[in-house]
Design an enzyme around this catalytic site. Sequence first.
Site, PDB file in Angstrom:
ATOM      1  N   ILE A  67     -17.567   2.684   6.938  1.00 31.72           N
ATOM      2  CA  ILE A  67     -16.695   3.576   7.701  1.00 31.72           C
ATOM      3  C   ILE A  67     -16.571   4.926   7.018  1.00 31.72           C
ATOM      4  CG2 ILE A  67     -14.489   2.868   6.650  1.00 31.72           C
ATOM      5  CD1 ILE A  67     -15.074   3.520  10.394  1.00 31.72           C
ATOM      6  N   SER A  87     -16.141   4.595  -6.012  1.00 27.34           N
ATOM      7  CA  SER A  87     -16.387   3.217  -5.611  1.00 27.34           C
ATOM      8  C   SER A  87     -17.006   2.491  -6.793  1.00 27.34           C
ATOM      9  CB  SER A  87     -17.340   3.159  -4.411  1.00 27.34           C
ATOM     10  OG  SER A  87     -17.806   1.840  -4.202  1.00 27.34           O
ATOM     11  N   LYS A 142      -7.292   2.409   8.752  1.00 25.47           N
ATOM     12  CA  LYS A 142      -6.555   1.293   9.353  1.00 25.47           C
ATOM     13  C   LYS A 142      -7.146  -0.040   8.893  1.00 25.47           C
ATOM     14  CE  LYS A 142      -9.764  -0.326  12.131  1.00 25.47           C
ATOM     15  NZ  LYS A 142     -10.212  -1.722  12.112  1.00 25.47           N
ATOM     16  N   ASP A 154      -8.873  -7.171  12.645  1.00 23.22           N
ATOM     17  CA  ASP A 154      -9.322  -5.885  12.096  1.00 23.22           C
ATOM     18  C   ASP A 154      -9.825  -4.963  13.209  1.00 23.22           C
ATOM     19  OD1 ASP A 154     -10.141  -4.241   9.577  1.00 23.22           O
ATOM     20  OD2 ASP A 154     -11.946  -4.294  10.810  1.00 23.22           O
TER      21      ASP A 154
END
Length: 313
Positions: A18, A40, A94, A172
């Site tokens: 995403i 990351s 989200k 999700d």
Amino acid sequence: MATTSNPVKIGLVGLGKIAVDQHIPAIRNNPALELVAGCSPQTRPDGLPGYDDMQAMLAAHPEIAALAICTPPQVRHRLAMEALAAGRHVFLEKPPAATLGEAESLRARAAEKGVTLLASWHSRFAPAVSAARAWVAARKISNISVMWKENVRQWHPGQKWIFAPGGMGVFDPGINGLSILTRIVPDAVIVKKADLHFPANCDAPIEVQMDLQTESGVPVRAEFNFLQENQQTWSIVVEAEDGGKLALHLGGTELEIDGRQVLKEPEHEYPGLYAHFHQLIASGQSDADFAPLRIVADAFMVGKRIAAPDYIE
């Protein structure tokens, strides 16, 4: 206020699909924002400085004023709390957190620190949502259905976190439909019944059927499935007492009214989200609506657990 000559400098926390597909292009295409770095433990961003963790990134780039947190929800709360404590504005992918308690604590910390918090619901920025909201507001509604059915193997290949505790499983993607629902109806939505289908080897549901009701008494049926093959279904249908019918398809990129297509536009949710984030920062405000997350939490509280076949990747 940030301008194109003085853009808000942003760091990305989490560099999964995403972030790469949506966040990076949206930030880079907004002249009021500047993507500075990403972090990351496994991945590095193309063309940007990369770091193993958020603290290392902030130490190297103290000019970063805002952070977009795109990690799985299970670790989002800790990272967001650290970012807010450091005085950074925070954009939450989200769902905003793994629990309502975590989400509420983030809202309180942002207010305490005087920084912006955005609980982002990208589907609310789909092109047909505003028109649907106006249509609903002008009518007495008789019933609503929400159908969010997609292929987990296509959209989340190898992502074991989604079926782990806190990953929410089919909720999700389903929460995207709930975010549109809670945007277009004027009153709160209450969960009355939920059937949650859990594979024996998963800690989150792979299929859900729910009966809900708005506070004004409108019945809502929601069905989510993570095993849909071929054509994916992301639709909301609203029927009015006068016989009118509205349908949102493909996540809100297509709008039909009384069987006639009146809008069809490409998906451009994240550019709208980042424009909204910039406006919030400029005005010193937050947007932390947790209504879709509350519906999911309530479904787990009142839902019936139903055994489903093991999930095989």
